[in-house]
Design a protein around this motif. Structure first.
Motif, PDB file in Angstrom:
ATOM      1  N   LEU A  10      14.290   0.718 -11.806  1.00  0.00           N
ATOM      2  CA  LEU A  10      13.115   0.167 -12.486  1.00  0.00           C
ATOM      3  C   LEU A  10      11.875   1.028 -12.249  1.00  0.00           C
ATOM      4  O   LEU A  10      10.933   1.000 -13.030  1.00  0.00           O
ATOM      5  N   LEU A  11      11.899   1.795 -11.170  1.00  0.00           N
ATOM      6  CA  LEU A  11      10.762   2.641 -10.827  1.00  0.00           C
ATOM      7  C   LEU A  11      10.902   4.048 -11.400  1.00  0.00           C
ATOM      8  O   LEU A  11      10.002   4.865 -11.247  1.00  0.00           O
ATOM      9  N   GLU A  12      12.019   4.319 -12.059  1.00  0.00           N
ATOM     10  CA  GLU A  12      12.281   5.663 -12.569  1.00  0.00           C
ATOM     11  C   GLU A  12      12.276   5.733 -14.088  1.00  0.00           C
ATOM     12  O   GLU A  12      12.571   6.772 -14.658  1.00  0.00           O
ATOM     13  N   LYS A  13      11.931   4.640 -14.750  1.00  0.00           N
ATOM     14  CA  LYS A  13      11.889   4.620 -16.211  1.00  0.00           C
ATOM     15  C   LYS A  13      10.668   5.384 -16.702  1.00  0.00           C
ATOM     16  O   LYS A  13       9.764   5.704 -15.933  1.00  0.00           O
ATOM     17  N   SER A  14      10.621   5.651 -18.016  1.00  0.00           N
ATOM     18  CA  SER A  14       9.457   6.343 -18.561  1.00  0.00           C
ATOM     19  C   SER A  14       8.201   5.482 -18.426  1.00  0.00           C
ATOM     20  O   SER A  14       7.100   5.997 -18.291  1.00  0.00           O
ATOM     21  N   ARG A  15       8.350   4.166 -18.465  1.00  0.00           N
ATOM     22  CA  ARG A  15       7.251   3.231 -18.193  1.00  0.00           C
ATOM     23  C   ARG A  15       7.697   2.329 -17.043  1.00  0.00           C
ATOM     24  O   ARG A  15       8.114   1.211 -17.243  1.00  0.00           O
ATOM     25  N   PRO A  16       7.614   2.845 -15.811  1.00  0.00           N
ATOM     26  CA  PRO A  16       8.163   2.109 -14.668  1.00  0.00           C
ATOM     27  C   PRO A  16       7.344   0.864 -14.326  1.00  0.00           C
ATOM     28  O   PRO A  16       6.176   0.733 -14.703  1.00  0.00           O
ATOM     29  N   ALA A  17       7.999  -0.014 -13.582  1.00  0.00           N
ATOM     30  CA  ALA A  17       7.308  -1.183 -13.050  1.00  0.00           C
ATOM     31  C   ALA A  17       6.252  -0.714 -12.055  1.00  0.00           C
ATOM     32  O   ALA A  17       6.399   0.334 -11.421  1.00  0.00           O
ATOM     33  N   LEU A  18       5.186  -1.476 -11.934  1.00  0.00           N
ATOM     34  CA  LEU A  18       4.167  -1.178 -10.929  1.00  0.00           C
ATOM     35  C   LEU A  18       4.598  -1.837  -9.624  1.00  0.00           C
ATOM     36  O   LEU A  18       5.035  -2.989  -9.620  1.00  0.00           O
ATOM     37  N   LEU A  19       4.461  -1.110  -8.538  1.00  0.00           N
ATOM     38  CA  LEU A  19       4.875  -1.619  -7.236  1.00  0.00           C
ATOM     39  C   LEU A  19       3.757  -1.389  -6.236  1.00  0.00           C
ATOM     40  O   LEU A  19       3.263  -0.273  -6.094  1.00  0.00           O
ATOM     41  N   TRP A  20       3.366  -2.458  -5.566  1.00  0.00           N
ATOM     42  CA  TRP A  20       2.367  -2.369  -4.505  1.00  0.00           C
ATOM     43  C   TRP A  20       2.984  -3.038  -3.303  1.00  0.00           C
ATOM     44  O   TRP A  20       3.310  -4.228  -3.335  1.00  0.00           O
ATOM     45  N   VAL A  21       3.189  -2.282  -2.244  1.00  0.00           N
ATOM     46  CA  VAL A  21       3.900  -2.802  -1.074  1.00  0.00           C
ATOM     47  C   VAL A  21       3.066  -2.602   0.182  1.00  0.00           C
ATOM     48  O   VAL A  21       2.404  -1.580   0.339  1.00  0.00           O
ATOM     49  N   VAL A  22       3.083  -3.624   1.025  1.00  0.00           N
ATOM     50  CA  VAL A  22       2.479  -3.538   2.346  1.00  0.00           C
ATOM     51  C   VAL A  22       3.632  -3.651   3.343  1.00  0.00           C
ATOM     52  O   VAL A  22       4.353  -4.642   3.359  1.00  0.00           O
ATOM     53  N   LEU A  23       3.806  -2.614   4.145  1.00  0.00           N
ATOM     54  CA  LEU A  23       4.886  -2.578   5.132  1.00  0.00           C
ATOM     55  C   LEU A  23       4.324  -2.770   6.528  1.00  0.00           C
ATOM     56  O   LEU A  23       3.335  -2.125   6.900  1.00  0.00           O
ATOM     57  N   ASP A  24       4.945  -3.634   7.295  1.00  0.00           N
ATOM     58  CA  ASP A  24       4.586  -3.790   8.687  1.00  0.00           C
ATOM     59  C   ASP A  24       4.992  -2.519   9.438  1.00  0.00           C
ATOM     60  O   ASP A  24       6.025  -1.908   9.135  1.00  0.00           O
ATOM     61  N   GLU A  25       4.190  -2.111  10.398  1.00  0.00           N
ATOM     62  CA  GLU A  25       4.478  -0.875  11.136  1.00  0.00           C
ATOM     63  C   GLU A  25       5.856  -0.891  11.782  1.00  0.00           C
ATOM     64  O   GLU A  25       6.499   0.157  11.941  1.00  0.00           O
ATOM     65  N   TYR A  53       2.525   4.908 -10.037  1.00  0.00           N
ATOM     66  CA  TYR A  53       2.999   3.537 -10.220  1.00  0.00           C
ATOM     67  C   TYR A  53       3.299   2.813  -8.914  1.00  0.00           C
ATOM     68  O   TYR A  53       3.631   1.637  -8.919  1.00  0.00           O
ATOM     69  N   ILE A  54       3.211   3.537  -7.801  1.00  0.00           N
ATOM     70  CA  ILE A  54       3.585   2.946  -6.522  1.00  0.00           C
ATOM     71  C   ILE A  54       2.450   3.126  -5.520  1.00  0.00           C
ATOM     72  O   ILE A  54       1.951   4.231  -5.325  1.00  0.00           O
ATOM     73  N   GLU A  55       2.068   2.032  -4.900  1.00  0.00           N
ATOM     74  CA  GLU A  55       1.042   2.029  -3.864  1.00  0.00           C
ATOM     75  C   GLU A  55       1.692   1.531  -2.583  1.00  0.00           C
ATOM     76  O   GLU A  55       2.321   0.471  -2.578  1.00  0.00           O
ATOM     77  N   VAL A  56       1.582   2.303  -1.509  1.00  0.00           N
ATOM     78  CA  VAL A  56       2.165   1.922  -0.222  1.00  0.00           C
ATOM     79  C   VAL A  56       1.037   1.829   0.801  1.00  0.00           C
ATOM     80  O   VAL A  56       0.249   2.756   0.942  1.00  0.00           O
ATOM     81  N   GLN A  57       1.012   0.688   1.478  1.00  0.00           N
ATOM     82  CA  GLN A  57       0.051   0.508   2.556  1.00  0.00           C
ATOM     83  C   GLN A  57       0.787   0.012   3.791  1.00  0.00           C
ATOM     84  O   GLN A  57       1.774  -0.717   3.687  1.00  0.00           O
ATOM     85  N   MET A  58       0.298   0.432   4.935  1.00  0.00           N
ATOM     86  CA  MET A  58       0.890   0.039   6.201  1.00  0.00           C
ATOM     87  C   MET A  58       0.007  -1.004   6.866  1.00  0.00           C
ATOM     88  O   MET A  58      -1.214  -0.885   6.868  1.00  0.00           O
ATOM     89  N   LEU A  59       0.643  -2.016   7.439  1.00  0.00           N
ATOM     90  CA  LEU A  59      -0.050  -2.992   8.260  1.00  0.00           C
ATOM     91  C   LEU A  59       0.214  -2.584   9.706  1.00  0.00           C
ATOM     92  O   LEU A  59       1.337  -2.752  10.209  1.00  0.00           O
ATOM     93  N   PRO A  60      -0.786  -2.000  10.366  1.00  0.00           N
ATOM     94  CA  PRO A  60      -0.537  -1.462  11.710  1.00  0.00           C
ATOM     95  C   PRO A  60      -0.404  -2.557  12.754  1.00  0.00           C
ATOM     96  O   PRO A  60      -0.897  -3.673  12.592  1.00  0.00           O
ATOM     97  N   PHE A  61       0.271  -2.211  13.848  1.00  0.00           N
ATOM     98  CA  PHE A  61       0.403  -3.138  14.966  1.00  0.00           C
ATOM     99  C   PHE A  61      -0.973  -3.634  15.410  1.00  0.00           C
ATOM    100  O   PHE A  61      -1.132  -4.782  15.819  1.00  0.00           O
ATOM    101  N   ALA A  62      -1.977  -2.769  15.333  1.00  0.00           N
ATOM    102  CA  ALA A  62      -3.329  -3.121  15.775  1.00  0.00           C
ATOM    103  C   ALA A  62      -3.909  -4.292  14.984  1.00  0.00           C
ATOM    104  O   ALA A  62      -4.855  -4.938  15.448  1.00  0.00           O
ATOM    105  N   ALA A  63      -3.354  -4.611  13.830  1.00  0.00           N
ATOM    106  CA  ALA A  63      -3.843  -5.749  13.042  1.00  0.00           C
ATOM    107  C   ALA A  63      -3.486  -7.072  13.703  1.00  0.00           C
ATOM    108  O   ALA A  63      -4.033  -8.113  13.344  1.00  0.00           O
TER     109      ALA A  63
END
Length: 142
Positions: A10-25, A53-63
């Motif tokens: 789904l992320l590799e199509k010519s018009r991919p899905a938008l993905l915004w993910v927050v990952l825990d450290e 199309y993809i945004e990745v953010q980290m939630l650090p342990f310090a949070a």
């Protein structure tokens, strides 16, 4: 595995899905599969985050403690259908369609997102952890 690859397409199509993910450290610190596998996985995440199309953010342990600890939360938005939430634990998953509950889960995500590092700082953290995996010795096979 097939389902995971199908979702990835789904992320590799010519018009991919938008993905915004927050990952825990903890996701990038726990060496699943060994240092080599972790470096490859983190390189893949950095490459994906480089796309528009993809945004990745980290939630650090310090949070510290946060409202989504122990949960996997996926919010899905559709152009002409109501939003839904998908909650996943190690042994089960639940699709939430009730608008009030979806709004509550969306608020939980907003709280976590507010404590996450910006994308550039998140990428820098991922690169630092990759370097740490480069210095790890190969595990002893015995």
């Amino acid at each position: 595995m097939a389902a995971r690859l199908s979702r990835q397409s789904l992320l590799e199509k010519s018009r991919p899905a938008l993905l915004w993910v927050v990952l825990d450290e903890s996701v990038i610190r726990r060496p699943v599969g060994g240092p080599g596998v972790m470096r490859e996985q983190l390189a893949f995440v950095l490459h994906a985050a480089d796309t528009p199309y993809i945004e990745v953010q980290m939630l650090p342990f310090a949070a510290g403690a946060h409202s989504a600890m122990g949960d996997s939360l996926t919010l899905l938005s559709f152009g002409n259908a109501p939003d839904v939430a998908y909650l996943e634990a190690w042994h089960s998953g639940e699709l939430v369609e009730d608008r009030v509950m979806v709004a509550r889960h969306s608020h939980r995500y907003d709280l976590v997102h507010a404590r996450a590092l910006p994308p550039e700082a998140s990428a820098a953290l991922i690169r630092r952890v990759m370097k740490e995996y480069e210095t790890c010795a190969a595990p002893d096979p015995t």
